[in-house]
Design a protein around this motif. Structure first.
Motif, PDB file in Angstrom:
ATOM      1  N   ALA A 133       0.835  -1.212   0.000  1.00 60.56           N
ATOM      2  CA  ALA A 133       0.000   0.000   0.000  1.00 60.56           C
ATOM      3  C   ALA A 133       0.864   1.254   0.000  1.00 60.56           C
ATOM      4  O   ALA A 133       0.539   2.245  -0.666  1.00 60.56           O
ATOM      5  CB  ALA A 133      -0.927  -0.011   1.208  1.00 60.56           C
ATOM      6  N   ALA A 134       1.976   1.241   0.743  1.00 57.78           N
ATOM      7  CA  ALA A 134       2.862   2.413   0.799  1.00 57.78           C
ATOM      8  C   ALA A 134       3.467   2.700  -0.570  1.00 57.78           C
ATOM      9  O   ALA A 134       3.495   3.852  -1.026  1.00 57.78           O
ATOM     10  CB  ALA A 134       3.957   2.188   1.837  1.00 57.78           C
ATOM     11  N   LYS A 135       3.942   1.666  -1.236  1.00 57.12           N
ATOM     12  CA  LYS A 135       4.563   1.865  -2.546  1.00 57.12           C
ATOM     13  C   LYS A 135       3.529   2.288  -3.589  1.00 57.12           C
ATOM     14  O   LYS A 135       3.802   3.166  -4.419  1.00 57.12           O
ATOM     15  CB  LYS A 135       5.272   0.582  -2.963  1.00 57.12           C
ATOM     16  N   ALA A 136       2.348   1.678  -3.549  1.00 58.91           N
ATOM     17  CA  ALA A 136       1.304   2.042  -4.509  1.00 58.91           C
ATOM     18  C   ALA A 136       0.829   3.471  -4.283  1.00 58.91           C
ATOM     19  O   ALA A 136       0.598   4.221  -5.240  1.00 58.91           O
ATOM     20  CB  ALA A 136       0.134   1.071  -4.397  1.00 58.91           C
ATOM     21  N   ALA A 137       0.686   3.882  -3.018  1.00 58.37           N
ATOM     22  CA  ALA A 137       0.248   5.246  -2.713  1.00 58.37           C
ATOM     23  C   ALA A 137       1.270   6.261  -3.188  1.00 58.37           C
ATOM     24  O   ALA A 137       0.910   7.304  -3.767  1.00 58.37           O
ATOM     25  CB  ALA A 137       0.000   5.394  -1.217  1.00 58.37           C
ATOM     26  N   ALA A 138       2.552   5.991  -2.966  1.00 56.57           N
ATOM     27  CA  ALA A 138       3.597   6.918  -3.412  1.00 56.57           C
ATOM     28  C   ALA A 138       3.578   7.072  -4.924  1.00 56.57           C
ATOM     29  O   ALA A 138       3.728   8.183  -5.455  1.00 56.57           O
ATOM     30  CB  ALA A 138       4.967   6.425  -2.933  1.00 56.57           C
ATOM     31  N   VAL A 320      -5.959 -15.041 -21.187  1.00 55.06           N
ATOM     32  CA  VAL A 320      -6.076 -15.026 -19.730  1.00 55.06           C
ATOM     33  C   VAL A 320      -4.678 -15.095 -19.120  1.00 55.06           C
ATOM     34  O   VAL A 320      -3.884 -15.964 -19.478  1.00 55.06           O
ATOM     35  CB  VAL A 320      -6.938 -16.201 -19.219  1.00 55.06           C
ATOM     36  N   GLU A 321      -4.388 -14.185 -18.196  1.00 54.06           N
ATOM     37  CA  GLU A 321      -3.099 -14.144 -17.509  1.00 54.06           C
ATOM     38  C   GLU A 321      -3.340 -14.242 -16.004  1.00 54.06           C
ATOM     39  O   GLU A 321      -4.114 -13.471 -15.446  1.00 54.06           O
ATOM     40  CB  GLU A 321      -2.359 -12.846 -17.836  1.00 54.06           C
ATOM     41  N   VAL A 322      -2.683 -15.194 -15.351  1.00 50.14           N
ATOM     42  CA  VAL A 322      -2.847 -15.401 -13.916  1.00 50.14           C
ATOM     43  C   VAL A 322      -1.663 -14.757 -13.192  1.00 50.14           C
ATOM     44  O   VAL A 322      -0.499 -15.085 -13.473  1.00 50.14           O
ATOM     45  CB  VAL A 322      -2.937 -16.901 -13.571  1.00 50.14           C
ATOM     46  N   LEU A 323      -1.958 -13.847 -12.251  1.00 53.47           N
ATOM     47  CA  LEU A 323      -0.934 -13.125 -11.492  1.00 53.47           C
ATOM     48  C   LEU A 323      -1.162 -13.320 -10.004  1.00 53.47           C
ATOM     49  O   LEU A 323      -2.241 -13.735  -9.564  1.00 53.47           O
ATOM     50  CB  LEU A 323      -0.973 -11.628 -11.830  1.00 53.47           C
ATOM     51  N   THR A 324      -0.152 -13.012  -9.210  1.00 53.96           N
ATOM     52  CA  THR A 324      -0.255 -13.112  -7.749  1.00 53.96           C
ATOM     53  C   THR A 324       0.117 -11.784  -7.112  1.00 53.96           C
ATOM     54  O   THR A 324       0.864 -10.994  -7.687  1.00 53.96           O
ATOM     55  CB  THR A 324       0.659 -14.214  -7.200  1.00 53.96           C
ATOM     56  N   LEU A 325      -0.415 -11.548  -5.905  1.00 52.57           N
ATOM     57  CA  LEU A 325      -0.129 -10.320  -5.172  1.00 52.57           C
ATOM     58  C   LEU A 325      -0.082 -10.612  -3.679  1.00 52.57           C
ATOM     59  O   LEU A 325      -1.086 -10.997  -3.082  1.00 52.57           O
ATOM     60  CB  LEU A 325      -1.202  -9.259  -5.465  1.00 52.57           C
ATOM     61  N   ASP A 335       4.569  -4.275  -9.220  1.00 51.78           N
ATOM     62  CA  ASP A 335       4.239  -3.243 -10.203  1.00 51.78           C
ATOM     63  C   ASP A 335       3.466  -3.825 -11.382  1.00 51.78           C
ATOM     64  O   ASP A 335       2.589  -3.163 -11.953  1.00 51.78           O
ATOM     65  CB  ASP A 335       5.518  -2.574 -10.717  1.00 51.78           C
ATOM     66  N   ARG A 336       3.778  -5.044 -11.730  1.00 53.53           N
ATOM     67  CA  ARG A 336       3.090  -5.688 -12.849  1.00 53.53           C
ATOM     68  C   ARG A 336       1.601  -5.845 -12.563  1.00 53.53           C
ATOM     69  O   ARG A 336       0.766  -5.729 -13.462  1.00 53.53           O
ATOM     70  CB  ARG A 336       3.726  -7.051 -13.108  1.00 53.53           C
ATOM     71  N   VAL A 337       1.260  -6.084 -11.299  1.00 56.82           N
ATOM     72  CA  VAL A 337      -0.142  -6.244 -10.914  1.00 56.82           C
ATOM     73  C   VAL A 337      -0.827  -4.890 -10.759  1.00 56.82           C
ATOM     74  O   VAL A 337      -1.964  -4.696 -11.193  1.00 56.82           O
ATOM     75  CB  VAL A 337      -0.256  -7.049  -9.605  1.00 56.82           C
ATOM     76  N   LEU A 338      -0.132  -3.947 -10.121  1.00 59.67           N
ATOM     77  CA  LEU A 338      -0.742  -2.658  -9.804  1.00 59.67           C
ATOM     78  C   LEU A 338      -0.831  -1.738 -11.011  1.00 59.67           C
ATOM     79  O   LEU A 338      -1.576  -0.757 -10.982  1.00 59.67           O
ATOM     80  CB  LEU A 338       0.050  -1.971  -8.690  1.00 59.67           C
ATOM     81  N   ARG A 339      -0.078  -2.029 -12.051  1.00 63.31           N
ATOM     82  CA  ARG A 339      -0.125  -1.212 -13.261  1.00 63.31           C
ATOM     83  C   ARG A 339      -1.503  -1.341 -13.903  1.00 63.31           C
ATOM     84  O   ARG A 339      -2.048  -2.454 -14.004  1.00 63.31           O
ATOM     85  CB  ARG A 339       0.954  -1.663 -14.229  1.00 63.31           C
ATOM     86  N   SER A 359      -6.539   0.458   0.609  1.00 67.53           N
ATOM     87  CA  SER A 359      -5.380   1.266   0.197  1.00 67.53           C
ATOM     88  C   SER A 359      -4.950   1.003  -1.236  1.00 67.53           C
ATOM     89  O   SER A 359      -4.602   1.931  -1.961  1.00 67.53           O
ATOM     90  CB  SER A 359      -4.181   1.039   1.126  1.00 67.53           C
ATOM     91  N   VAL A 360      -4.935  -0.248  -1.671  1.00 64.02           N
ATOM     92  CA  VAL A 360      -4.475  -0.589  -3.016  1.00 64.02           C
ATOM     93  C   VAL A 360      -5.673  -0.687  -3.952  1.00 64.02           C
ATOM     94  O   VAL A 360      -6.626  -1.415  -3.679  1.00 64.02           O
ATOM     95  CB  VAL A 360      -3.719  -1.929  -3.009  1.00 64.02           C
ATOM     96  N   THR A 361      -5.633   0.082  -5.037  1.00 64.68           N
ATOM     97  CA  THR A 361      -6.673   0.009  -6.062  1.00 64.68           C
ATOM     98  C   THR A 361      -6.084  -0.624  -7.310  1.00 64.68           C
ATOM     99  O   THR A 361      -5.081  -0.149  -7.832  1.00 64.68           O
ATOM    100  CB  THR A 361      -7.218   1.403  -6.396  1.00 64.68           C
ATOM    101  N   ILE A 362      -6.690  -1.712  -7.759  1.00 60.95           N
ATOM    102  CA  ILE A 362      -6.244  -2.396  -8.973  1.00 60.95           C
ATOM    103  C   ILE A 362      -7.237  -2.065 -10.075  1.00 60.95           C
ATOM    104  O   ILE A 362      -8.380  -2.526 -10.067  1.00 60.95           O
ATOM    105  CB  ILE A 362      -6.160  -3.916  -8.744  1.00 60.95           C
ATOM    106  N   ASP A 363      -6.816  -1.244 -11.005  1.00 62.74           N
ATOM    107  CA  ASP A 363      -7.701  -0.816 -12.081  1.00 62.74           C
ATOM    108  C   ASP A 363      -8.086  -1.987 -12.961  1.00 62.74           C
ATOM    109  O   ASP A 363      -7.284  -2.883 -13.229  1.00 62.74           O
ATOM    110  CB  ASP A 363      -7.006   0.257 -12.930  1.00 62.74           C
TER     111      ASP A 363
END
Length: 429
Positions: A133-138, A320-325, A335-339, A359-363
Motif C-alpha cells: 500500500a505504501a509503494k502504490a500510494a507513493a 487469460v493471464e494469472v498473477l499473484t499479489l 508493479d506488474r499487478v498494480l499497473r 489502500s491498493v486500487t487495482i484498475d
C-alpha cells in the motif's frame, strides 16, 4: 505564472528589492503592493503592504492570493470536502476524516494539503498499514502531482520508506511510510522537526503499530511541537473510539460513491478443496462477465496451490493471464499487478492476500471472488508466542473485499460460502 529567479531582480529596473533571504525574496511592484516568491514552498504571493508590517512573516499572514505550483482537480467524492478539511486543519492541529473506501483519501488529500501555508515548507508524512500500500500510494501521488503541475514550476518528489527500502531524497516533500517506520523516526527525531503534517491512513484497520505511532505523535505534539498537524483518516468511526482518544479533533465526513455490485453465494456448503472452488468460480467469471478478476485467499500457500490449478486450465489460453499479489513479492512483480490494465490485452486473474482489501486500487477489476478466509495473528498462552491462524472473514472485511469490484463501474462479487453462512460471520475483526 513562471517563478522569477534572483537574477531577474537586477534586470527589472522599475522594481526594487524589498528583501532577500536564502529561501525567499520580495519585489515592490508599487508603493502598496509587493510580489513574494517563497522558494521553500515554491509559492507566489501578492501582498498589500498598507495593512502589514514590513516583515516577511506579516506579509505571509496578509497575503491577498497565491499562485500555487499545483492545481488538484478530482471528480472523486473526497473533492467536495477538501476545502472543509483545509479549513479544519488551519484552525485545529488535530483532525479526523471519515470517508468510505473509494472516496479518494489516500491519493488526493496529501496533494490538496501540500500548498497550505501552515506547513511552512515542511514535509508531509503519511502512514500506510502495508508495504504494498505504501509503494502504490507513493506512485499514485507522484502521478497526481505530475498531472497537476503548473507551467514554470519544478516537480515535487514523493518517496516511500519501508523496511529495507527507501526512495526518499533531500527534495522529497511527501513521504509514505509503513507504521513501524514512524516509531523508528521518532526515536531519532522526537520532534519530527522536518514535518508539518502526519497522516494516519486506513486507521480503521487498527494495529499495535498504528496505535503506538498515534500515541507517540500526540505526545510529540503536546510536549515539543504545538504546530504539528495530525490527520487520522478512516473508512468508518463506528467501531473506533477516536473521538474519545482525540476529543479536541475536528471531524470532517465525506460521502462515498460506490457502483452497484451484485453478490453471488454458493447454493450449498462446499465439499471440494479450495483450489477447485476457485477454479470453477474463475471459469464462471471469465465466461459470464468482462474485466479482470480479483481472488482473495488467506495466504501464500493457498495462492500457490490455486496458481498451479489455474495455470493448468488456462495454459493454452493467451487471453487469460494469472498473477499473484502478496507482501513478499519483488517490486517488479508488484508493479506488474498494480499497473493499470490495457484494453485489448489479456484479461488478468489476480490471486491476492488481504493486502488488496484497502489502500491498493487495482484498475480494471470487475469481479471479486472471496474465499471467505483470512490469516490473523493470535496469541497462544501455552507457547507464549503469537501464531498466524486461518479464521473466517468478518462481515466488514467481506464488504471491503466486495467493494473492490465497484470502484470505477458496476461489478460482481462471488462469495465461496452460502447465504446462511453469511449470518454467522463475526461483525468485525
Amino acid at each position: 505564472m513562471k517563478p522569477i529567479s534572483e537574477r531577474h531582480i537586477h534586470e527589472v529596473g522599475k522594481f526594487r528589492c524589498f528583501f532577500r533571504t536564502r529561501k525567499h525574496f520580495c519585489l515592490c511592484l508599487t508603493d502598496r503592493f509587493v510580489f513574494v516568491h517563497d522558494k521553500s514552498q515554491n509559492i507566489h504571493r501578492f501582498c498589500d503592504l498598507s495593512r502589514a508590517l514590513l516583515t516577511y512573516s506579516a506579509i505571509l499572514r496578509l497575503s491577498l492570493f497565491e499562485v500555487k505550483p499545483y492545481v488538484i482537480t478530482t471528480n472523486l467524492p473526497i473533492g467536495t470536502v477538501l476545502a472543509d478539511l483545509a479549513k479544519a486543519l488551519e484552525g485545529n492541529t488535530q483532525c479526523i476524516l471519515e470517508a468510505p473506501p473509494g472516496a479518494g483519501k489516500t491519493t488526493i488529500v496529501p496533494l490538496a494539503l501540500l500548498n497550505e501555508p501552515w506547513l511552512e515548507g515542511r514535509k508531509i508524512i503519511m502512514l500506510e498499514p502495508r508495504r504494498i500500500a505504501a509503494k502504490a500510494a507513493a506512485r499514485r501521488l507522484q502521478e497526481g502531482l505530475r498531472v497537476g503541475l503548473q507551467e514554470g514550476f519544478q516537480e515535487v518528489h514523493v518517496g516511500y520508506r519501508i523496511r529495507g527500502e527507501s526512495t526518499v531524497r533531500k527534495e522529497t516533500r511527501i513521504e509514505v511510510v509503513t507504521e513501524g517506520v514512524l516509531t523508528k523516526m521518532l526515536s531519532s527525531d522526537s520532534a519530527l522537526s522536518e514535518y508539518g503534517l502526519v497522516i494516519f491512513d486506513e486507521f480503521h484497520e487498527r494495529s499495535i503499530h498504528a496505535d503506538v505511532g498515534l500515541g507517540l505523535t500526540l505526545l510529540t505534539q503536546d510536549l515539543a511541537r504545538a504546530d504539528l498537524r495530525i490527520l487520522v483518516m478512516s473508512a468508518t468511526l463506528a467501531s473506533l473510539d477516536l473521538p474519545r482518544l482525540i476529543p479536541d479533533a475536528a471531524i470532517v465526513r465525506s460521502e462515498g460513491r460506490m457502483f452497484p455490485v451484485e453478490t453471488i453465494y454458493l447454493r450449498s456448503k462446499p465439499d471440494r478443496p479450495l483450489q477447485e472452488l476457485v477454479r470453477a468460480a474463475v471459469a464462471d467469471a471469465i465466461r459470464d462477465h468482462d474485466g479482470d478478476v480479483l481472488v482473495f485467499l488467506p495466504g501464500q500457500g493457498e495462492i500457490k496451490r490455486c496458481l498451479e490449478t489455474l495455470e493448468k486450465q488456462w495454459r493454452d489460453e493467451p487471453d487469460v493471464e494469472v498473477l499473484t499479489l502478496y507482501g513478499d513479492l519483488s517490486p517488479e512483480q508488484q508493479d506488474r499487478v498494480l499497473r493499470p490494465s490495457v484494453r485489448g490485452q489479456a484479461r488478468r486473474v489476480i490471486l491476492s492476500t488481504s493486502v488488496a482489501e484497502t489502500s491498493v486500487t487495482i484498475d480494471g477489476v470487475r469481479t471479486v471472488i472471496d474465499a471467505g478466509l483470512s490469516r490473523e495473528p493470535r496469541f497462544d498462552p501455552r507457547s507464549g508466542m503469537t501464531q498466524l491462524v486461518t479464521v473466517p472473514v468478518s462481515k466488514d472485511a467481506a464488504e471491503q473485499r466486495r467493494g473492490r469490484a465497484g470502484r470505477t463501474q458496476s461489478g460482481w462479487c462471488i462469495r465461496l460460502w452460502t447465504e446462511q453462512d453469511q449470518t454467522s460471520l463475526p461483525e468485525r475483526r
